[in-house]
Design an enzyme around this catalytic site. Structure first.
Site, PDB file in Angstrom:
ATOM      1  N   CYS A   1       0.645  -1.092  -0.032  1.00 21.40           N
ATOM      2  CA  CYS A   1      -0.021  -0.097  -0.259  1.00 21.40           C
ATOM      3  C   CYS A   1       1.000   1.267   0.011  1.00 21.40           C
ATOM      4  O   CYS A   1       0.032   2.336  -0.084  1.00 21.40           O
ATOM      5  CB  CYS A   1      -0.698   0.132   1.532  1.00 21.40           C
ATOM      6  SG  CYS A   1      -1.972  -1.450   1.366  1.00 21.40           S
TER       7      CYS A   1
ATOM      8  N   HIS B   1       0.229   6.061  -1.344  1.00 21.84           N
ATOM      9  CA  HIS B   1      -0.813   5.923  -0.107  1.00 21.84           C
ATOM     10  C   HIS B   1       0.496   7.140   0.354  1.00 21.84           C
ATOM     11  O   HIS B   1       0.151   7.632   1.394  1.00 21.84           O
ATOM     12  CB  HIS B   1      -1.756   5.236   0.114  1.00 21.84           C
ATOM     13  CG  HIS B   1      -2.650   4.779  -0.317  1.00 21.84           C
ATOM     14  ND1 HIS B   1      -3.617   4.739  -0.721  1.00 21.84           N
ATOM     15  CD2 HIS B   1      -2.946   3.161  -0.710  1.00 21.84           C
ATOM     16  CE1 HIS B   1      -4.727   4.524  -0.901  1.00 21.84           C
ATOM     17  NE2 HIS B   1      -4.216   3.550  -1.080  1.00 21.84           N
TER      18      HIS B   1
ATOM     19  N   MET C   1      -7.236   0.822  -6.954  1.00 20.17           N
ATOM     20  CA  MET C   1      -6.884  -0.664  -5.748  1.00 20.17           C
ATOM     21  C   MET C   1      -7.566  -2.318  -5.928  1.00 20.17           C
ATOM     22  O   MET C   1      -8.445  -2.385  -6.114  1.00 20.17           O
ATOM     23  CB  MET C   1      -7.759   0.503  -4.337  1.00 20.17           C
ATOM     24  CG  MET C   1      -6.709  -0.397  -3.638  1.00 20.17           C
ATOM     25  SD  MET C   1      -7.765  -0.055  -1.367  1.00 20.17           S
ATOM     26  CE  MET C   1      -7.965  -1.408  -1.014  1.00 20.17           C
TER      27      MET C   1
ATOM     28  N   HIS D   1       7.736  12.874 -11.047  1.00 16.22           N
ATOM     29  CA  HIS D   1       8.437  11.440 -10.874  1.00 16.22           C
ATOM     30  C   HIS D   1       9.206  10.983 -11.801  1.00 16.22           C
ATOM     31  O   HIS D   1      10.364  11.073 -11.779  1.00 16.22           O
ATOM     32  CB  HIS D   1       6.973  10.629 -11.384  1.00 16.22           C
ATOM     33  CG  HIS D   1       7.069   9.270 -11.038  1.00 16.22           C
ATOM     34  ND1 HIS D   1       7.683   8.357 -10.179  1.00 16.22           N
ATOM     35  CD2 HIS D   1       7.060   8.136 -12.183  1.00 16.22           C
ATOM     36  CE1 HIS D   1       7.472   7.506 -10.555  1.00 16.22           C
ATOM     37  NE2 HIS D   1       7.653   6.646 -11.973  1.00 16.22           N
TER      38      HIS D   1
ATOM     39  N   HIS E   1       3.673   8.410 -17.869  1.00 16.87           N
ATOM     40  CA  HIS E   1       4.966   7.812 -17.721  1.00 16.87           C
ATOM     41  C   HIS E   1       6.095   7.268 -19.091  1.00 16.87           C
ATOM     42  O   HIS E   1       6.520   6.723 -19.347  1.00 16.87           O
ATOM     43  CB  HIS E   1       4.834   6.650 -16.331  1.00 16.87           C
ATOM     44  CG  HIS E   1       5.464   5.565 -16.362  1.00 16.87           C
ATOM     45  ND1 HIS E   1       6.442   4.892 -16.290  1.00 16.87           N
ATOM     46  CD2 HIS E   1       5.524   5.707 -14.682  1.00 16.87           C
ATOM     47  CE1 HIS E   1       7.486   5.012 -15.034  1.00 16.87           C
ATOM     48  NE2 HIS E   1       6.714   4.872 -14.423  1.00 16.87           N
TER      49      HIS E   1
END
Length: 586
Positions: A89, A93, A130, A369, A412
């Protein structure tokens, strides 16, 4: 192709909507996805590739104190929940549950939603977002119950990791004065490939001329990237466990000469490249603790550590874990360009005087990123993927040049791809995780000012789930992988466009089929050219216990040229050609 595109977009929409319920309210715990929806969001290999913080699960933590109305946890339960959270996770998160790519899961939100809602959400997940941890069988009913209770309790921060811990981890295995003064092997170093063997914690050095594995070297777990020193002698790797390896390619055989652990979780490594400062320093950035570390370029001795904790550029909110997502080395100044994910800051770190460190902080966009340079190597383009934008930094004038809507969902680019468009001049390319869009951005403000820093054209690829695009100055092809697409046929193939005839659309190369492997997912990821730009290598990435391979494609004929198989090739992912990596060619 159209049917797949609509299906992917619908999946992304449903995922976004479902994730939003957790913070905005809405569906009750009784509303359950249909069997068809459950099939769509079964756990996919994408979750294994997406950044997570699974090595933090090894750190022992204690249960927090009791809070009235909140179900408590024993120390043993807290340890088990902590392992699950950091393994599955935390990458989305956040360590402290503040959110990043995923929504925040802080107790002011989770306690308002309540136990029943959290348990249902964990059990059923959201379509393609998720995972359905419970109904997929990856978590038992007891685990689902545990994680719902865990989220109602305050997060426990992992331990800090500072200079004393770094110094204790530092190993100078071969001092500089004991290393060779010339290349002792007969390898064509510029056409050597460093290949990440993700799950074995190693890299394989493969000869780009003979396709033979020269050496397999133990490194950190799940090496994220390999980077070259400016001289081309030293290869640097960094694992997700924050272990940095420095490999001397002149030795026979090449071997690790220094190591240091710069934190608990990390992703980025780079070396100084500006003229007069070649090989002088290395820098690494951590996910936890959130900081970057400057090291001696010959020994990896840690010299300076700087925290990235601070305030978000837009709201001024203090953020306790702004992760260092990527780092590049400027070709126009003695500076490192450090991208801080959660605060949206790009840091220009001047390494000329480490005692009086000068850092220029540029406000850009949150959730930075990965990215790369344009063909001139002056402009650095980096994806703010959770906000569907591309940030452009002028490394010569040392300022923000532009922020561009990428026109797709979650760009990306990896390092991106550069080529000269017949109409728009030099462009830089990114693909997207969330849809099939491939965006071409003009990058020449001097000769093509009308197209500079705009998306001048979009292409339609096979589908979403793309991680990397690739071309080469000697190639007329643009390759796009789709490793995270939920359809196995798409995930195991790549799309290739003719740069001189983009309107013709793409051809599909069935890389997974060419590998001869018949088991597993056969995810095809990250094309990397050889030095000459005559062939491109793709990883066929399977689970650790399954067969994997590297497929080499002839760039002119688009036919398979070589399939590299070996029991040592365990979960190959990233590949880094020494010449291209050293010179920022992509």
């Amino acid at each position: 192709m159209k049917t797949r595109r609509i299906s992917w977009l619908a999946t992304v929409f449903l995922s976004t909507a479902a994730l939003g319920l957790l913070v905005a309210g809405g569906a009750s715990a009784q509303q359950k996805p249909s069997p068809e929806d459950l099939k769509k969001h079964q756990t996919t290999p994408g979750g294994q590739y997406e950044p997570s913080l699974d090595v933090l699960m090894e750190k022992e933590v204690k249960a927090p104190g009791a809070v009235e109305g909140v179900p408590g946890l024993t120390d043993a339960e807290m340890q088990r929940a902590n392992e699950i959270y950091f393994q599955r996770c935390a990458g989305c998160h956040g360590v402290l549950r503040k959110g990043a790519t995923g929504k925040p899961l802080t107790t002011d939100i989770t306690r308002e939603r309540g136990y029943d809602y959290l348990a249902a959400f964990i059990n059923y997940g959201s379509p393609a977002g998720m995972p359905n941890w419970g109904t997929s069988g990856e978590l038992t009913p007891e685990d689902v119950d545990l994680m719902a209770r865990y989220l109602l309790n305050e997060p426990v921060a992992p331990p800090e990791f500072g200079m004393p811990e770094m110094k204790a981890s530092w190993k100078l295995l071969v001092p500089p004065d004991q290393r060779p003064t010339k290349q002792m092997n007969d390898l064509d170093l510029e056409n050597l490939f460093s290949v990440t063997l993700r799950d074995s914690g190693e890299v394989a050095l493969i000869d780009g001329n003979t396709y033979e594995i020269v050496q397999v070297i133990e490194t950190g777990y799940a090496v994220h990237i390999s980077r070259m020193s400016a001289s081309g002698r030293y290869l640097f790797t960094i694992g997700r466990d924050a272990l940095v390896n420095m490999i001397d390619l002149w030795m026979d055989p090449p071997q690790t000469v220094a190591q240091v652990k710069i934190g608990i979780e990390a992703r980025s490594i780079e070396t100084s490249k500006f003229k007069g400062w070649e090989d002088k320093y290395a820098i690494a950035g951590a996910y936890w603790p959130p900081h970057y570390v400057i090291m001696d370029g010959e020994t990896l001795e840690p010299l300076r550590i700087e925290s990235t904790r601070g305030y978000t550029y837009d709201t001024g909110e203090y953020h306790p874990e702004p992760r260092v997502a990527s780092i590049v080395s400027s070709h126009f100044a003695p500076e490192f360009v450090v991208n801080v994910k959660e605060t949206g800051l790009v840091l220009l770190v001047d390494y000329t005087d480490l005692d009086s460190l000068k850092v220029t902080s540029i406000q850009s966009e949150r959730f930075l990123h990965d990215g790369g340079f344009d063909a001139s190597k002056r402009y650095f383009l980096v994806a703010a993927n959770a906000r569907d934008k591309i940030v452009v930094i002028d490394t010569k004038d040392r300022e923000l040049e532009a922020i561009i809507e990428s026109q797709g969902i979650k760009p990306h680019p990896g390092r991106g791809a550069n080529f000269v468009h017949p109409k728009y001049g030099p462009v830089w390319v990114t693909s997207h995780l969330g849809d099939e869009t491939i965006s071409l951005i003009g990058t020449d403000p001097e000769n093509y000012p009308q197209y500079a820093w705009k998306v001048v054209e979009t292409l339609e690829g096979q589908g979403g789930g793309s991680l990397f695009v690739k071309t080469h100055p000697n190639s007329t092809n643009l390759y796009v992988d789709t490793a995270l697409n939920p359809e196995p046929e798409i995930a195991s193939s790549v799309a290739v466009f003719d740069i001189n005839n983009l309107e013709a659309g793409y051809k599909v190369l069935p890389i997974g089929e060419w590998s001869g492997i018949t088991e597993g997912q056969r995810r095809v990821v990250q094309g990397e050219f050889n030095k000459q730009g005559t062939e491109i290598w793709f990883s066929v990435w399977n689970a650790k216990e399954q067969e994997s391979a590297i497929v080499v494609v002839d760039d002119k004929t688009l036919k398979p040229k070589k399939v590299i198989k070996d029991p040592k090739l365990i979960t190959p992912t990233g590949k880094f050609n020494v010449f291209n990596t050293r010179r920022d060619i992509y």
